[in-house]
Design an enzyme around this catalytic site. Structure first.
Site, mmCIF file in Angstrom:
data_model
loop_
_atom_site.group_PDB
_atom_site.id
_atom_site.type_symbol
_atom_site.label_atom_id
_atom_site.label_comp_id
_atom_site.label_asym_id
_atom_site.label_seq_id
_atom_site.Cartn_x
_atom_site.Cartn_y
_atom_site.Cartn_z
ATOM 1 N N TRP A 131 -18.886 -39.141 -17.408
ATOM 2 C CA TRP A 131 -19.717 -39.779 -18.866
ATOM 3 C C TRP A 131 -19.027 -40.797 -19.831
ATOM 4 C CZ3 TRP A 131 -24.289 -38.036 -17.196
ATOM 5 C CH2 TRP A 131 -24.391 -37.160 -16.695
ATOM 6 N N ASP A 171 -17.789 -38.840 -27.834
ATOM 7 C CA ASP A 171 -19.228 -38.056 -27.512
ATOM 8 C C ASP A 171 -17.669 -36.989 -27.219
ATOM 9 O OD1 ASP A 171 -20.822 -36.535 -25.682
ATOM 10 O OD2 ASP A 171 -19.931 -38.527 -23.644
ATOM 11 N N LYS A 189 -24.091 -28.076 -24.566
ATOM 12 C CA LYS A 189 -23.293 -27.920 -24.013
ATOM 13 C C LYS A 189 -23.050 -26.325 -25.046
ATOM 14 C CE LYS A 189 -22.938 -31.147 -20.235
ATOM 15 N NZ LYS A 189 -22.699 -32.259 -19.498
#
Length: 357
Positions: free
Chosen positions: A102, A169, A193
């Site tokens: 990511w 993030d 998540k």
């Protein structure tokens, strides 16, 4: 049979969140309407959005410190684009730490806007550790990092102190551990998540860093416009925001981030102790960088795969096959996973050892 849900995302959520969400689908706030059909401009939902935004800041210790909380669409992946649009100056540059899939995706998007400096990368080692000892260019407009790498099972334990905005993030470990969140100028996280169902993204932004890029920003990608509209610039994801609010309320009732961190530490310690003790298994990530959220591990002998898989399935365990990038197994131990579920997995690992010894 009770299922022990180790899914990496969408993930396990508290039982009370399911129950309250189910009731709201049938009849929200005794309105005679479902949460799925009410207007996002209704008094009842505006109250949900306001409380969710306020509670997110409260749990992170950022109330009254110049931050705004937003619930936006597009997932964390859209933030890969929104961050440079809002922060990278015309002719400027940004610095990124490449610690996983990511992070690499965020770097790819930033390159559309200007010079993107990768200060360090662990890609050559299949992202099995967090890079360290790097230098961030002093003239960068911002520094971007990813706090937890779901696929590879690594987690940043320390963050640099820099004289520039820091963007993080935190999709897979937000609200899971105590940090000085005021070190960060933008925090973003997909809800699915650790906070709620898929469909909304929490963005925490320090207002003073905005409006300095010199760019013309499309309205839907402009943080300032979303702040001004109080997360209602366009129709928000009503149900995911509501379920996220319920999860944040559950977390506050539990004792907040500090309380859940203790539980997460205990769960991770229990599983990693067995991975290290049991001669049939080995960890996939560097010990110093092991994630408390996502434990990645492998069988030392692939010949035991069929037996182990049958055993954990019979025990009611779900969602532990590893990502194809790593293989093996990945046990995601998000906030709502009880330690009893971790014990079930540990017991299965011990049972496998006794069977093949």
């Amino acid at each position: 049979m009770k299922k022990h849900n180790y899914s990496a995302g969408p993930c396990i959520l508290p039982q009370e969140v399911f129950e309250k969400s189910a009731q709201a689908i049938l009849n929200f706030n005794d309105s005679g309407l479902s949460i799925l059909e009410i207007s996002h401009r209704s008094k009842d939902f505006v109250a949900v959005m306001d409380e969710a935004r306020t509670l997110a800041l409260e749990l992170l210790g950022l109330e009254g410190k110049g931050y705004q909380a937003l619930f936006l669409a597009g997932g964390a992946s859209l933030e890969f684009l929104m961050v440079p649009y809002n922060l990278m100056k015309e002719g400027g540059k940004a610095a990124y730490l490449d610690s996983g899939t990511w992070a690499s995706g965020a770097i790819k998007e930033a390159k559309f806007f200007g010079e993107t400096v990768v200060v360090a990368s662990s890609k050559e080692e299949n992202y099995n550790h967090i890079p360290k000892g790097y230098t961030v260019p002093a003239d960068a407009d911002y520094f971007h990092c990813t706090s937890n790498n779901t696929i590879f099972g690594t987690q940043m334990k320390e963050f640099p102190s820099l004289d520039m905005p820091i963007v993080c993030d935190m999709s897979s470990d937000i609200f899971s551990r105590v940090l000085d969140f005021s070190k960060f100028d933008i925090i973003y996280a997909g809800a699915q998540k650790n906070m709620g169902p898929a469909g909304t993204t929490l963005v925490i932004v320090k207002e003073e860093i905005l409006g300095k890029s010199g760019r013309t920003i499309p309205s839907i990608l402009d943080y300032e416009k979303h702040i001004k509209a109080e997360s209602m610039y366009n129709t928000p994801a009503v149900f995911p925001v509501y379920a996220s609010l319920l999860t944040l309320q559950w977390l506050k009732k539990l004792g907040g981030v500090a309380a859940v961190e203790k539980l997460n530490n205990a769960k991770a310690a229990l599983l990693y102790a067995e991975i290290d003790r049991n001669p049939l298994f080995k960890g996939a990530a560097a010990v110093a960088d092991r994630s408390n959220m996502n434990a990645t591990f492998l069988l030392n002998d692939a010949a035991h795969t069929e037996t182990f898989d049958a055993m954990w399935k019979a025990a009611g365990i779900s969602g532990i096959p590893g990502h194809r990038s790593v293989g093996g197994y990945r046990a995601s131990m998000y906030n709502a996973l009880p330690i009893e579920s971790v014990q079930v997995l540990v017991d299965v690992m011990k049972d496998l050892e006794s069977k093949v010894a």
